[in-house]
Design an enzyme around this catalytic site. Sequence first.
Site, PDB file in Angstrom:
ATOM      1  N   LYS A  14     -30.810  31.153  48.530  1.00 26.83           N
ATOM      2  CA  LYS A  14     -29.376  31.333  48.820  1.00 26.83           C
ATOM      3  C   LYS A  14     -28.519  30.380  47.984  1.00 26.83           C
ATOM      4  O   LYS A  14     -27.534  30.790  47.388  1.00 26.83           O
ATOM      5  CB  LYS A  14     -29.092  31.105  50.318  1.00 26.83           C
ATOM      6  CG  LYS A  14     -29.836  32.045  51.245  1.00 26.83           C
ATOM      7  CD  LYS A  14     -29.422  31.863  52.698  1.00 26.83           C
ATOM      8  CE  LYS A  14     -29.742  30.507  53.285  1.00 26.83           C
ATOM      9  NZ  LYS A  14     -31.195  30.223  53.461  1.00 26.83           N
ATOM     10  N   ARG A  91     -26.067  30.700  61.556  1.00 26.08           N
ATOM     11  CA  ARG A  91     -27.505  30.611  61.790  1.00 26.08           C
ATOM     12  C   ARG A  91     -27.873  30.914  63.243  1.00 26.08           C
ATOM     13  O   ARG A  91     -29.053  30.859  63.591  1.00 26.08           O
ATOM     14  CB  ARG A  91     -27.982  29.200  61.455  1.00 26.08           C
ATOM     15  CG  ARG A  91     -28.503  29.052  60.024  1.00 26.08           C
ATOM     16  CD  ARG A  91     -28.760  27.570  59.792  1.00 26.08           C
ATOM     17  NE  ARG A  91     -29.856  27.297  58.925  1.00 26.08           N
ATOM     18  CZ  ARG A  91     -29.719  26.909  57.653  1.00 26.08           C
ATOM     19  NH1 ARG A  91     -28.534  26.850  57.097  1.00 26.08           N
ATOM     20  NH2 ARG A  91     -30.770  26.617  56.937  1.00 26.08           N
TER      21      ARG A  91
HETATM   22  P1  ADP Z   1     -32.318  25.442  53.885  1.00 27.25           P
HETATM   23  O1  ADP Z   1     -31.661  26.786  53.674  1.00 27.25           O
HETATM   24  O2  ADP Z   1     -33.254  25.093  52.771  1.00 27.25           O
HETATM   25  O3  ADP Z   1     -32.912  25.247  55.247  1.00 27.25           O
HETATM   26  P2  ADP Z   1     -29.725  24.161  54.210  1.00 27.25           P
HETATM   27  O4  ADP Z   1     -29.176  23.228  53.197  1.00 27.25           O
HETATM   28  O5  ADP Z   1     -29.034  25.471  54.369  1.00 27.25           O
HETATM   29  O6  ADP Z   1     -31.238  24.313  53.759  1.00 27.25           O
HETATM   30  O7  ADP Z   1     -29.768  23.478  55.649  1.00 27.25           O
HETATM   31  C1  ADP Z   1     -30.363  22.225  55.846  1.00 27.25           C
HETATM   32  C2  ADP Z   1     -30.289  21.827  57.312  1.00 27.25           C
HETATM   33  O8  ADP Z   1     -28.903  21.679  57.714  1.00 27.25           O
HETATM   34  C3  ADP Z   1     -30.863  22.810  58.321  1.00 27.25           C
HETATM   35  O9  ADP Z   1     -32.271  22.663  58.472  1.00 27.25           O
HETATM   36  C4  ADP Z   1     -30.082  22.428  59.597  1.00 27.25           C
HETATM   37  O10 ADP Z   1     -30.605  21.256  60.174  1.00 27.25           O
HETATM   38  C5  ADP Z   1     -28.703  22.096  59.065  1.00 27.25           C
HETATM   39  N1  ADP Z   1     -27.807  23.280  59.054  1.00 27.25           N
HETATM   40  C6  ADP Z   1     -27.286  23.884  57.949  1.00 27.25           C
HETATM   41  N2  ADP Z   1     -26.509  24.920  58.297  1.00 27.25           N
HETATM   42  C7  ADP Z   1     -26.523  24.992  59.655  1.00 27.25           C
HETATM   43  C8  ADP Z   1     -25.951  25.856  60.627  1.00 27.25           C
HETATM   44  N3  ADP Z   1     -25.169  26.901  60.266  1.00 27.25           N
HETATM   45  N4  ADP Z   1     -26.197  25.623  61.932  1.00 27.25           N
HETATM   46  C9  ADP Z   1     -26.964  24.598  62.318  1.00 27.25           C
HETATM   47  N5  ADP Z   1     -27.563  23.745  61.472  1.00 27.25           N
HETATM   48  C10 ADP Z   1     -27.358  23.933  60.149  1.00 27.25           C
END
Ligand code: ADP
Length: 193
Positions: A14, A91
């Site tokens: 993504k 999410r």
């Molecule tokens: P990846 O897609 O590799 O898991 P991200 O950078 O999107 O990495 O997210 C890293 C972390 O940030 C997640 O594992 C979570 O802990 C937190 N996070 C990111 N976006 C959300 C969200 N929309 N709701 C809750 N936690 C989030």
Amino acid sequence: MLNIVLFGPPGSGKGTQAVMLKEKYSLFHISTGDIFRREIKGKTELGLEVTGYLDKGLLVPDEVTFKVLATEIRNNMDKIGNGILFDGYPRTTPQAEIMDKFFDERGTPVSMVLSLLVHDEEVVKRILQRGKTSGRSDDNDESIVRERLRVYKEQTLPLADYYRGQGKYVELNGEGSIEEIFGRLCAEIDKVK
Ligand code: ADP
């Protein structure tokens, strides 16, 4: 306005695709993960609040996450003219519901949800590879990577049906070269543009 949600498991590409898509379609890119990491690095109050969740591979609570999203939007209104590319949000179902309410009220609903399909083992391999250089502690430890995948299936994947019900959900093959996947995403976006 083109509001696009990039959907898929951790490591599905993504973030990589978002950087290319935001350029091509002049969209404002919001990665909640990047925002949390920025706050953690800056040792802000928010950073301290969320660091434990990221370290464990768990989701940050919905209220905190939505507040972060709303603030990011409010602070960047001048840059959002063409639309927003969401990467890592929503999410959970409550996150999607509150987002729908927020954007529907403004007359700028989510246009489409592009879901990158990648097999579990490929995702684990990609993240551990990325962990060698990303400096992300949640990318280094296989048990945390697998926990993120478990959390994804349990809490995030149900959103596929939520968006299917709205007729906005499009699945794409997320395996292949970065350019191939970019081409598939652009083909879908060009259909609605
Ligand atoms: P990846 O897609 O590799 O898991 P991200 O950078 O999107 O990495 O997210 C890293 C972390 O940030 C997640 O594992 C979570 O802990 C937190 N996070 C990111 N976006 C959300 C969200 N929309 N709701 C809750 N936690 C989030």
